[in-house]
Design a protein around this motif. Sequence first.
Motif, PDB file in Angstrom:
ATOM      1  N   GLN A  67      30.782  27.045  18.956  1.00 21.24           N
ATOM      2  CA  GLN A  67      30.059  26.763  17.708  1.00 21.24           C
ATOM      3  C   GLN A  67      29.039  27.858  17.430  1.00 21.24           C
ATOM      4  O   GLN A  67      28.947  28.375  16.314  1.00 21.24           O
ATOM      5  CB  GLN A  67      29.363  25.409  17.806  1.00 21.24           C
ATOM      6  CG  GLN A  67      28.478  25.090  16.612  1.00 21.24           C
ATOM      7  CD  GLN A  67      27.689  23.805  16.822  1.00 21.24           C
ATOM      8  OE1 GLN A  67      28.046  22.944  17.609  1.00 21.24           O
ATOM      9  NE2 GLN A  67      26.586  23.690  16.104  1.00 21.24           N
ATOM     10  N   VAL A  68      28.280  28.247  18.441  1.00 19.46           N
ATOM     11  CA  VAL A  68      27.263  29.288  18.289  1.00 19.46           C
ATOM     12  C   VAL A  68      27.908  30.620  17.925  1.00 19.46           C
ATOM     13  O   VAL A  68      27.471  31.309  16.998  1.00 19.46           O
ATOM     14  CB  VAL A  68      26.431  29.424  19.586  1.00 19.46           C
ATOM     15  CG1 VAL A  68      25.577  30.675  19.568  1.00 19.46           C
ATOM     16  CG2 VAL A  68      25.564  28.179  19.798  1.00 19.46           C
ATOM     17  N   ALA A  69      28.949  30.990  18.641  1.00 20.22           N
ATOM     18  CA  ALA A  69      29.609  32.286  18.403  1.00 20.22           C
ATOM     19  C   ALA A  69      30.203  32.365  17.004  1.00 20.22           C
ATOM     20  O   ALA A  69      30.084  33.392  16.326  1.00 20.22           O
ATOM     21  CB  ALA A  69      30.695  32.521  19.449  1.00 20.22           C
ATOM     22  N   ARG A  70      30.801  31.293  16.549  1.00 23.77           N
ATOM     23  CA  ARG A  70      31.461  31.327  15.241  1.00 23.77           C
ATOM     24  C   ARG A  70      30.482  31.275  14.070  1.00 23.77           C
ATOM     25  O   ARG A  70      30.857  31.576  12.944  1.00 23.77           O
ATOM     26  CB  ARG A  70      32.485  30.200  15.173  1.00 23.77           C
ATOM     27  CG  ARG A  70      33.603  30.482  16.215  1.00 23.77           C
ATOM     28  CD  ARG A  70      34.612  29.429  16.287  1.00 23.77           C
ATOM     29  NE  ARG A  70      35.467  29.524  15.109  1.00 23.77           N
ATOM     30  CZ  ARG A  70      36.468  28.709  14.879  1.00 23.77           C
ATOM     31  NH1 ARG A  70      36.737  27.756  15.729  1.00 23.77           N
ATOM     32  NH2 ARG A  70      37.190  28.843  13.810  1.00 23.77           N
ATOM     33  N   GLU A  71      29.231  30.950  14.354  1.00 25.83           N
ATOM     34  CA  GLU A  71      28.197  30.995  13.320  1.00 25.83           C
ATOM     35  C   GLU A  71      27.642  32.406  13.140  1.00 25.83           C
ATOM     36  O   GLU A  71      26.954  32.677  12.165  1.00 25.83           O
ATOM     37  CB  GLU A  71      27.060  30.028  13.657  1.00 25.83           C
ATOM     38  CG  GLU A  71      27.453  28.581  13.519  1.00 25.83           C
ATOM     39  CD  GLU A  71      26.387  27.614  14.015  1.00 25.83           C
ATOM     40  OE1 GLU A  71      25.370  28.075  14.588  1.00 25.83           O
ATOM     41  OE2 GLU A  71      26.571  26.401  13.837  1.00 25.83           O
ATOM     42  N   GLU A  72      27.925  33.289  14.076  1.00 23.86           N
ATOM     43  CA  GLU A  72      27.435  34.663  14.018  1.00 23.86           C
ATOM     44  C   GLU A  72      28.187  35.439  12.936  1.00 23.86           C
ATOM     45  O   GLU A  72      29.415  35.404  12.882  1.00 23.86           O
ATOM     46  CB  GLU A  72      27.650  35.338  15.376  1.00 23.86           C
ATOM     47  CG  GLU A  72      27.154  36.743  15.468  1.00 23.86           C
ATOM     48  CD  GLU A  72      25.672  36.840  15.801  1.00 23.86           C
ATOM     49  OE1 GLU A  72      25.188  37.971  15.906  1.00 23.86           O
ATOM     50  OE2 GLU A  72      25.009  35.795  15.969  1.00 23.86           O
ATOM     51  N   PRO A  73      27.464  36.169  12.075  1.00 20.47           N
ATOM     52  CA  PRO A  73      28.156  36.972  11.053  1.00 20.47           C
ATOM     53  C   PRO A  73      29.103  38.000  11.681  1.00 20.47           C
ATOM     54  O   PRO A  73      28.815  38.530  12.755  1.00 20.47           O
ATOM     55  CB  PRO A  73      26.999  37.681  10.332  1.00 20.47           C
ATOM     56  CG  PRO A  73      25.783  36.887  10.641  1.00 20.47           C
ATOM     57  CD  PRO A  73      26.016  36.258  11.991  1.00 20.47           C
ATOM     58  N   ARG A  74      30.206  38.238  11.028  1.00 18.87           N
ATOM     59  CA  ARG A  74      31.188  39.252  11.420  1.00 18.87           C
ATOM     60  C   ARG A  74      31.800  38.990  12.796  1.00 18.87           C
ATOM     61  O   ARG A  74      32.212  39.906  13.486  1.00 18.87           O
ATOM     62  CB  ARG A  74      30.564  40.659  11.363  1.00 18.87           C
ATOM     63  CG  ARG A  74      30.080  41.055   9.971  1.00 18.87           C
ATOM     64  CD  ARG A  74      29.345  42.372   9.952  1.00 18.87           C
ATOM     65  NE  ARG A  74      28.288  42.479  10.956  1.00 18.87           N
ATOM     66  CZ  ARG A  74      27.073  41.933  10.843  1.00 18.87           C
ATOM     67  NH1 ARG A  74      26.757  41.250   9.764  1.00 18.87           N
ATOM     68  NH2 ARG A  74      26.171  42.093  11.801  1.00 18.87           N
TER      69      ARG A  74
END
Length: 147
Positions: A67-74
């Motif tokens: 969840q955290v990683a996929r919220e990161e832009p690009r």
Amino acid sequence: MKTILALVVLLLAAAMAYVRLAPTDPDAWHVDPLKAPDPGEGGVLLHPDDSKFYPLPPASLLAAFDQVAREEPRTTRLAGSVEDGRITYVARSLVWGFPDYITVAAVPEGEGARLAVYSRLRFGRGDMGVNRKRLDRWLHRLDAVVE
């Protein structure tokens, strides 16, 4: 002079296109972080022994990290899933689109789990601490998600 300038611009555009469009082989980048070599100046390797203990089952910890990683832009998922027990992401820089590859696994320990993370660059030798800063940011956000 205009010809030289045009050639320089063309070469820069070609380099940018190559960095952004070069094919990625998931099998080459989706590796077990527990067996990964030291990335040197081009990344960071976090062993479970050096990772924080989370009182969550491995799948729940990996889902929270996802969840955290996929919220990161690009940042996109390249391979793996929570069900597989290991996920690899591609995170790209803003201007040039340089790819970094981040592979994470949750390792069971007693009633909880710890993370194993292998984050490394594709092009160049050093990343000026970008992979370490990203991982620290993600781990800080993960702490907020799991609390």
